[in-house]
Design an enzyme around this catalytic site. Structure first.
Site, PDB file in Angstrom:
ATOM      1  N   THR A 185     -48.645 -11.408 -20.757  1.00 24.11           N
ATOM      2  CA  THR A 185     -48.307 -12.580 -20.720  1.00 24.11           C
ATOM      3  C   THR A 185     -49.459 -13.651 -20.723  1.00 24.11           C
ATOM      4  OG1 THR A 185     -48.237 -12.625 -18.283  1.00 24.11           O
ATOM      5  CG2 THR A 185     -46.167 -11.999 -19.836  1.00 24.11           C
ATOM      6  N   LYS A 186     -50.924 -13.156 -20.491  1.00 26.37           N
ATOM      7  CA  LYS A 186     -51.664 -14.097 -20.176  1.00 26.37           C
ATOM      8  C   LYS A 186     -52.173 -14.723 -21.571  1.00 26.37           C
ATOM      9  CE  LYS A 186     -52.466 -13.746 -15.844  1.00 26.37           C
ATOM     10  NZ  LYS A 186     -51.369 -13.055 -15.326  1.00 26.37           N
TER      11      LYS A 186
END
Length: 371
Positions: A185-186
């Site tokens: 998700t980064k």
């Protein structure tokens, strides 16, 4: 309309051919541990952070842990950090047997409040972990001044902030070490776990490189106690494909953030508090986080309308049961505790469409028009 918190499918489809080729090359090489892809990514991320060394590790949590150990933090030592952060920040301290000392945050940026740090320093303090939360860097000049005065290491927790800047300096450039997470998700995400530590200190870089392979150098000879925490070659190959796009993705996130802010200000005025950006900061908006009244009710309403949101974070670390023995109580960190009751992160990612943003804001307006 359905608006997900994050959708990685469009990004993958755009890069699918290059990613599949990179993975095929790794499979064909049959070199899966600390190979050329890891070395290439370490070099790229170090250069991007304006430092000399990069050390790929298993995940962002291990990156903090290994950084602290390499900086000399030992059992019984104290490490200053915010309580308004992901658990890994303080968990890494506790895993060493050291003590996390929680300090309150600034109300506008959610980052560690430098004016509160010195009061928390004792003879046992060995390091400070400023977290660059949501993609905006902490006040590093003031933090560095305090750290230098008291001979403390600085471990920048830049898990959410790769590419962000403070007064023209990159995240990763201003600490003894800095840590990144490549969780999917980064802003720069792998397709599994992964992390990186960057530093300008050759001795610390070497120590971290040894720690990540069980403390072994040369192989099978152990002078320090290490861990098994290596960045996977397959994940590094994926990240090498994605890395050249990072700056453009950051710009698109900033554009989406500016759109949100304009829409919210136009339709809701001051009822919703939009993100504050320091003039000297380059905020890369890993999250777009607002402050609102009736936060939990709003979140439930948006969910019913097909809008995903997240609360980062609903319970601060100083009040978590796992840290109960540290003796913190409600009221000790008032700014932090207030933030846990009011913050709400809206969907934001480079591929987010204008009509999706307009829908999100219209639904927020709808909620407050009837509540």
């Amino acid at each position: 309309m359905k608006v997900p918190m994050l959708d990685l499918t469009e990004q993958y489809q755009a890069l699918k051919s290059d990613i599949n080729q990179a993975l095929e090359e790794v499979m064909s090489s049959a070199r899966f541990i600390l190979g050329d892809n890891v070395k290439r990514l370490e070099k790229s991320i170090a250069e991007y952070s304006h430092v000399k060394y990069g050390v790929g590790v298993g995940n962002g949590s291990d990156a903090i842990h290994i950084s602290l150990v390499a900086c000399g933090v030992e059992p019984g030592d104290e490490v200053i950090c915010p309580a308004f952060t992901f658990f890994a920040t303080a968990g890494a301290v506790a895993r060493i047997g050291a003590v996390p000392v929680f300090v309150d945050i600034e109300e506008k940026t959610y980052n560690l409040d430098p004016s509160k740090i010195e009061a928390a320093i004792t003879p046992k303090t060995k390091a400070i972990i400023p977290v660059h939360l949501y993609g905006q860097m902490a006040d590093m000049d003031k933090i560095a001044e305090i750290a230098n005065k008291h001979n403390l290491a600085i471990v920048e927790d830049a898990a959410q902030a790769i590419g962000s800047e403070y007064k023209g300096k990159k995240a990763g450039e201003l600490g003894t070490t800095a840590t990144y997470s490549f969780f999917p998700t980064k802003n720069l995400g792998a397709y599994g776990d992964g992390g990186m530590i960057v530093t300008n200190n050759a001795e610390i870089a070497e120590t971290m490189s040894v720690i990540r392979v069980h403390g072994s150098k040369p192989k099978y000879f152990h002078h320090i106690l290490g861990y098994n925490s290596r960045l996977d070659e397959l994940q590094a190959a994926i990240l090498n494909v994605k890395f050249p796009y990072l700056n453009d993705w950051s710009k698109q996130r900033i554009d989406r953030a500016e759109t949100y802010t304009k829409l919210i200000k136009d339709q809701l005025g001051d009822l919703v508090v939009t993100p504050f950006v320091e003039e000297h900061n380059y905020h890369i908006f890993h999250q777009y986080t607002i402050r609102v009244p009736k936060r939990d009710e709003l979140q439930a309403f948006l969910k019913d309308q097909g809008v995903a949101t997240m609360i980062y974070y609903p319970k601060s670390l100083h009040l978590q049961p796992v840290f109960a023995e540290l003796g913190y109580k409600e009221g000790d960190l008032p700014v932090t505790e207030k933030a846990t009751e009011e913050v709400l992160s809206l969907p934001i990612f480079p591929e987010l469409k204008l009509e999706q943003q307009e829908y999100v804001v219209s639904k927020i307006k709808e909620f407050y028009s009837t509540n």
